[in-house]
Design an enzyme around this catalytic site. Sequence first.
Site, PDB file in Angstrom:
ATOM      1  CB  ALA A  19      -0.814   0.159   1.123  1.00  0.00           C
ATOM      2  CD  GLN A  71      -3.446  -7.926  -1.518  1.00  0.00           C
ATOM      3  OE1 GLN A  71      -3.363  -6.655  -0.897  1.00  0.00           O
ATOM      4  NE2 GLN A  71      -2.998  -8.890  -1.017  1.00  0.00           N
ATOM      5  CB  CYS A 101      -4.343  -6.084   5.373  1.00  0.00           C
ATOM      6  SG  CYS A 101      -4.099  -4.385   6.038  1.00  0.00           S
ATOM      7  CE  LYS A 140       1.657 -10.802   0.648  1.00  0.00           C
ATOM      8  NZ  LYS A 140       1.200  -9.717   1.827  1.00  0.00           N
ATOM      9  N   GLY A 202       8.579 -13.137   2.430  1.00  0.00           N
ATOM     10  CA  GLY A 202       8.806 -12.653   3.687  1.00  0.00           C
ATOM     11  C   GLY A 202      10.318 -12.941   4.075  1.00  0.00           C
ATOM     12  CG  ASP A 203      11.968 -11.699   6.812  1.00  0.00           C
ATOM     13  OD1 ASP A 203      11.216 -10.918   6.862  1.00  0.00           O
ATOM     14  OD2 ASP A 203      11.942 -12.491   8.024  1.00  0.00           O
ATOM     15  NE  ARG A 226       9.602  -6.132   5.124  1.00  0.00           N
ATOM     16  CZ  ARG A 226       9.907  -6.655   5.958  1.00  0.00           C
ATOM     17  NH1 ARG A 226       9.823  -6.106   7.216  1.00  0.00           N
ATOM     18  NH2 ARG A 226      10.136  -8.061   6.067  1.00  0.00           N
TER      19      ARG A 226
HETATM   20  C1  LIG Z   1       4.719  -0.318   3.534  1.00  0.00           C
HETATM   21  C2  LIG Z   1       3.814  -1.935   3.275  1.00  0.00           C
HETATM   22  C3  LIG Z   1       2.529  -2.031   2.462  1.00  0.00           C
HETATM   23  C4  LIG Z   1       2.061  -3.155   2.414  1.00  0.00           C
HETATM   24  N1  LIG Z   1       0.880  -3.292   1.964  1.00  0.00           N
HETATM   25  C5  LIG Z   1       0.441  -4.719   1.619  1.00  0.00           C
HETATM   26  C6  LIG Z   1      -0.738  -4.687   1.093  1.00  0.00           C
HETATM   27  O1  LIG Z   1      -1.410  -3.793   0.464  1.00  0.00           O
HETATM   28  N2  LIG Z   1      -1.441  -5.984   0.921  1.00  0.00           N
HETATM   29  C7  LIG Z   1      -0.674  -6.979   1.171  1.00  0.00           C
HETATM   30  O2  LIG Z   1      -1.029  -8.202   1.004  1.00  0.00           O
HETATM   31  N3  LIG Z   1       0.477  -6.909   1.921  1.00  0.00           N
HETATM   32  C8  LIG Z   1       1.008  -5.780   2.160  1.00  0.00           C
HETATM   33  N4  LIG Z   1       2.292  -5.607   2.732  1.00  0.00           N
HETATM   34  C9  LIG Z   1       2.939  -6.660   2.864  1.00  0.00           C
HETATM   35  C10 LIG Z   1       3.973  -7.312   2.003  1.00  0.00           C
HETATM   36  O3  LIG Z   1       3.159  -7.337   0.744  1.00  0.00           O
HETATM   37  C11 LIG Z   1       4.633  -8.476   2.277  1.00  0.00           C
HETATM   38  O4  LIG Z   1       4.031  -9.408   2.771  1.00  0.00           O
HETATM   39  C12 LIG Z   1       5.584  -8.085   3.560  1.00  0.00           C
HETATM   40  O5  LIG Z   1       6.185  -6.978   3.436  1.00  0.00           O
HETATM   41  C13 LIG Z   1       6.660  -9.266   3.852  1.00  0.00           C
HETATM   42  O6  LIG Z   1       7.575  -9.478   2.681  1.00  0.00           O
HETATM   43  P1  LIG Z   1       9.261  -8.767   2.524  1.00  0.00           P
HETATM   44  O7  LIG Z   1       9.728  -9.211   3.713  1.00  0.00           O
HETATM   45  O8  LIG Z   1       9.398  -9.010   1.106  1.00  0.00           O
HETATM   46  O9  LIG Z   1       8.736  -6.988   2.521  1.00  0.00           O
HETATM   47  C14 LIG Z   1       2.970  -4.382   2.992  1.00  0.00           C
HETATM   48  C15 LIG Z   1       4.166  -4.312   3.305  1.00  0.00           C
HETATM   49  C16 LIG Z   1       4.671  -2.914   3.664  1.00  0.00           C
HETATM   50  C17 LIG Z   1       6.060  -2.775   4.267  1.00  0.00           C
END
Ligand SMILES: Cc1cc2nc3c(=O)[nH]c(=O)nc-3n(C[C@H](O)[C@H](O)[C@H](O)COP(=O)(O)O)c2cc1C
Length: 326
Positions: A19, A71, A101, A140, A202-203, A226
Site C-alpha cells: 500500500a 489485490q 492485512c 495472500k 517474507g524476509d 520491502r
Molecule cells: C509499506 C507496506 C505496505 C504493504 N501493503 C500490503 C498490501 O497492500 N497488501 C498485502 O497483502 N501486503 C502488504 N504488505 C505486506 C507485503 O506484501 C509483504 O507480505 C511483507 O512486506 C513481507 O515481505 P518482504 O519481507 O519481502 O517485505 C505491505 C508491506 C509494507 C512494508
Amino acid sequence: MLRIGTVTLENHLVLAPMAGITNLPFRTLARRLGAGLVTTEMVSAMGLTMGHPRTRSYLRSWSDEKPLAVQLFGAGPRSMAEAARIAVEAGADIIDINMGCPVRKVAKTGAGAALLDHPERVAEIVTAVRLACTVPLTAKIRAGWAPERPTGLEIARVIADCEADAVTVHPRFATQRYTGRADWRLIGAGKGAARIPVMGNGDVFRAEDALRMRAETGCDGVMIGRSAVGNPWIFRQVLDLEAGREPGEPTLSERRAHILEHYRLLARAVGEQRAPYMMRGLLLAYTKGLPYSSRFRGRITSIKDFDTLTELMDDYFETLEGEGEP
Ligand SMILES: Cc1cc2nc3c(=O)[nH]c(=O)nc-3n(C[C@H](O)[C@H](O)[C@H](O)COP(=O)(O)O)c2cc1C
C-alpha cells in the site's frame, strides 16, 4: 517459469502488494527489471463497488507492466465478487485476495488478516470470487492472526479446496506485523497442505535469500516486498544468480538513469504537480547507504520538477563518481 491457472509468467518472481508503494510507475519499473508478476496495492472492494473514483484509479494499468495482479480486500462475498468483476473488466490478469492485512481499520471490518480466524467466511469469499471471475484467482495469507491461533495451513487448504489457482504464504502472525522473522517452514508446509502453487514471502533481503527460500521450502514462486523499495534491481540479481552469473549491482549511471525514469513515469501517472512530492520518499530509499546521502537528502525538498531533480542528481552523482563505484 511459473503458471498461475491460465497465466504463464516469465519467471517465478513476484512483486509484493504494498500500500502506498506498488503504484503504476513502481510496478512498471519492477517488471522491466525482471519481476515476472507485479501486484497492485490492496484495493477496497467496497470502494470499487460504490464507484469511488480514487479507488477506481488503483486499477489503472499500462501494457508494459502486464501481467498484473489486482489485490482486493473486503469481508463480504458479494461485494468481493462484484469488485473482482470490475477489476477484470478494467484489465486485471489475476485477482488476489488479501487475507493478511493486520491494520485495525481493515481488520475491524472482518477483512484482511481477520479472515484467518474464519475459515467458513474464507470459503464463501473464495467461492464467490471464483464464480464471478474469468481470470486466475490467488490469495495472500499469514500464519494466522496470533500465535495462539495458527490457522494459516487450514486456511491455505480451504483456499485450494475452493479452487483458487495459487496461494502466497507470508509466515508471520498478524500480531507480529513485520517484526520477528518470517518462519519459512510454514511455506513448505503450506505447499504440502494446499497442493496448488505456493508463493513464499517474507524476509528476502538479498538475491541469495530467494534461492535459499526456494531450496528450503520448495515454493513455486518467490514474492519480494520491502527490499524492492530502493533496490528494484533485486529481481535481476535473483535471475542472475540462478543463471550462475554474478548478481550485478547497478552502476552509478544506471542508478541515476533509473531514478530520473521513475520521476518521468510518476509525472506521466499522476502529473507534474504531485510527482515531486511522491518522489521524496523514493529518493530516500534509492540513496540509502550511499556515501554523502545525508547532504543529498537535506536538499530533497528543493525538488520542484524534472529540471530541479536533474540538477540535484547531477550534482550528487558527480560527487559519487569522484569516489568511484560504491
Ligand atoms: C509499506 C507496506 C505496505 C504493504 N501493503 C500490503 C498490501 O497492500 N497488501 C498485502 O497483502 N501486503 C502488504 N504488505 C505486506 C507485503 O506484501 C509483504 O507480505 C511483507 O512486506 C513481507 O515481505 P518482504 O519481507 O519481502 O517485505 C505491505 C508491506 C509494507 C512494508
